[in-house]
Motif scaffolding. Structure first.
Motif, short mmCIF file in Angstrom:
data_model
loop_
_atom_site.label_atom_id
_atom_site.label_comp_id
_atom_site.label_asym_id
_atom_site.label_seq_id
_atom_site.Cartn_x
_atom_site.Cartn_y
_atom_site.Cartn_z
N MET A 59 0.95 -10.18 -4.32
CA MET A 59 1.34 -9.34 -3.19
C MET A 59 0.22 -8.40 -2.76
O MET A 59 -0.73 -8.20 -3.51
N GLY A 60 0.38 -7.85 -1.57
CA GLY A 60 -0.57 -6.85 -1.07
C GLY A 60 -0.65 -6.94 0.44
O GLY A 60 -0.10 -7.86 1.05
N VAL A 61 -1.37 -6.00 1.01
CA VAL A 61 -1.52 -5.99 2.45
C VAL A 61 -2.37 -7.18 2.88
O VAL A 61 -3.05 -7.81 2.06
N VAL A 114 1.80 -9.40 -8.96
CA VAL A 114 0.40 -9.01 -9.07
C VAL A 114 0.07 -8.37 -7.73
O VAL A 114 -0.01 -9.06 -6.71
N HIS A 115 -0.07 -7.05 -7.75
CA HIS A 115 -0.36 -6.30 -6.52
C HIS A 115 -1.87 -6.20 -6.38
O HIS A 115 -2.53 -5.50 -7.16
N LEU A 116 -2.42 -6.91 -5.39
CA LEU A 116 -3.85 -6.84 -5.11
C LEU A 116 -4.12 -5.57 -4.31
O LEU A 116 -3.53 -5.36 -3.25
N THR A 117 -5.00 -4.74 -4.83
CA THR A 117 -5.27 -3.44 -4.22
C THR A 117 -6.76 -3.28 -3.90
O THR A 117 -7.61 -3.88 -4.56
N GLY A 118 -7.03 -2.48 -2.90
CA GLY A 118 -8.42 -2.18 -2.54
C GLY A 118 -8.45 -1.16 -1.43
O GLY A 118 -7.43 -0.85 -0.82
N SER A 119 -9.64 -0.67 -1.17
CA SER A 119 -9.79 0.34 -0.11
C SER A 119 -9.56 -0.30 1.26
O SER A 119 -9.78 -1.50 1.46
N ARG A 120 -9.11 0.51 2.19
CA ARG A 120 -8.89 0.03 3.55
C ARG A 120 -10.19 -0.52 4.12
O ARG A 120 -10.20 -1.54 4.81
N GLU A 150 -10.53 -4.26 5.49
CA GLU A 150 -10.83 -4.47 6.90
C GLU A 150 -12.09 -5.31 7.06
O GLU A 150 -12.16 -6.22 7.91
N ASP A 151 -13.10 -5.05 6.24
CA ASP A 151 -14.33 -5.83 6.30
C ASP A 151 -14.05 -7.30 6.00
O ASP A 151 -14.53 -8.19 6.71
N ARG A 152 -13.26 -7.56 4.98
CA ARG A 152 -12.93 -8.96 4.64
C ARG A 152 -12.14 -9.62 5.75
O ARG A 152 -12.37 -10.77 6.09
N MET A 153 -11.18 -8.89 6.33
CA MET A 153 -10.37 -9.46 7.43
C MET A 153 -11.24 -9.79 8.64
O MET A 153 -11.01 -10.80 9.31
N SER A 154 -12.23 -8.96 8.91
CA SER A 154 -13.06 -9.18 10.09
C SER A 154 -13.95 -10.42 9.96
O SER A 154 -14.43 -10.94 10.96
N VAL A 191 1.74 -5.86 -12.23
CA VAL A 191 0.45 -5.23 -12.50
C VAL A 191 -0.30 -5.05 -11.18
O VAL A 191 -0.10 -5.82 -10.24
N ALA A 192 -1.11 -4.03 -11.12
CA ALA A 192 -2.00 -3.82 -9.97
C ALA A 192 -3.39 -4.29 -10.37
O ALA A 192 -3.85 -4.02 -11.49
N VAL A 193 -4.04 -5.01 -9.46
CA VAL A 193 -5.36 -5.57 -9.74
C VAL A 193 -6.28 -5.23 -8.57
O VAL A 193 -5.97 -5.54 -7.41
N ASP A 194 -7.41 -4.61 -8.87
CA ASP A 194 -8.38 -4.23 -7.85
C ASP A 194 -9.07 -5.50 -7.31
O ASP A 194 -9.39 -6.41 -8.07
#
Length: 174
Positions: free
Chosen positions: A13-15, A105-111, A115-119, A148-151
């Motif tokens: 999961m994650g944004v 598994v919550h994939l987390t990271g900075s906005r 955003e860079d990866r999405m672009s 669990v949260a995973v960076d």
């Protein structure tokens, strides 16, 4: 396929842009279980809405979550990995109602990183413009939720290894 290393059904999961579609199949392969792409469970109307830059409502999401939950229910005790944004606790509760024992598994990271990866990705229906609504909707895993949260910094292989290692800390389903 190798002998499964888990009987967990895992929801990655994650944004949008955290790498669910990249990490999900890698994690499934690492665990020796099948993978299902959560986006494939969306009805065409949802994809059209998101492609037009319109966030989905809860009413739009229920049939999608029910379809993912049905897949997960069918994998109970056998193991599997499926991707789903699962941004709200109510969405995860709905998935767990269909398939008790799910782990996340919550994939987390900075906005900025996301955003860079999405672009840089091509051919995906989710525009970068919806990232703010994703972060606004996100309710991280709570202490009473199995997961669990995973960076997401690093390579896909590094992220997958962190996720697999973190999952090993969770008890296997009864």
């Amino acid at each position: 396929m190798q002998q499964p290393q888990t009987s967990h059904v895992v929801v990655v999961m994650g944004v949008a842009g955290t790498g669910k579609t990249t990490i999900g199949p890698l994690l499934a392969a690492r665990l020796g279980v099948p993978y299902a792409e959560g986006d494939d469970f969306h009805p065409p109307a949802n994809i059209a809405k998101m492609s037009a830059g319109t966030p989905l409502t809860d009413e739009d999401r229920w049939p999608w979550l029910d379809a993912i939950g049905a897949w997960a229910h069918g994998r109970a005790g056998l193991g599997g990995v499926v991707s789903s944004s699962a941004l709200k606790r109510s969405y995860r509760d709905r998935l767990r109602a269909a398939a008790p024992g799910l782990v996340f598994v919550h994939l987390t990271g900075s906005r900025e990183l996301i955003e860079d990866r999405m672009s840089h990705r091509q051919g995906h229906f989710m525009p970068t413009a919806l990232l703010d609504s994703q972060f606004a909707t996100l309710q991280p895993l709570q202490s009473d939720e199995a997961g669990v949260a995973v960076d997401v910094s690093g390579t896909p292989e590094e992220i997958t290894e962190r996720a697999a290692r973190a999952l090993r800390t969770l008890p296997e389903p009864a």
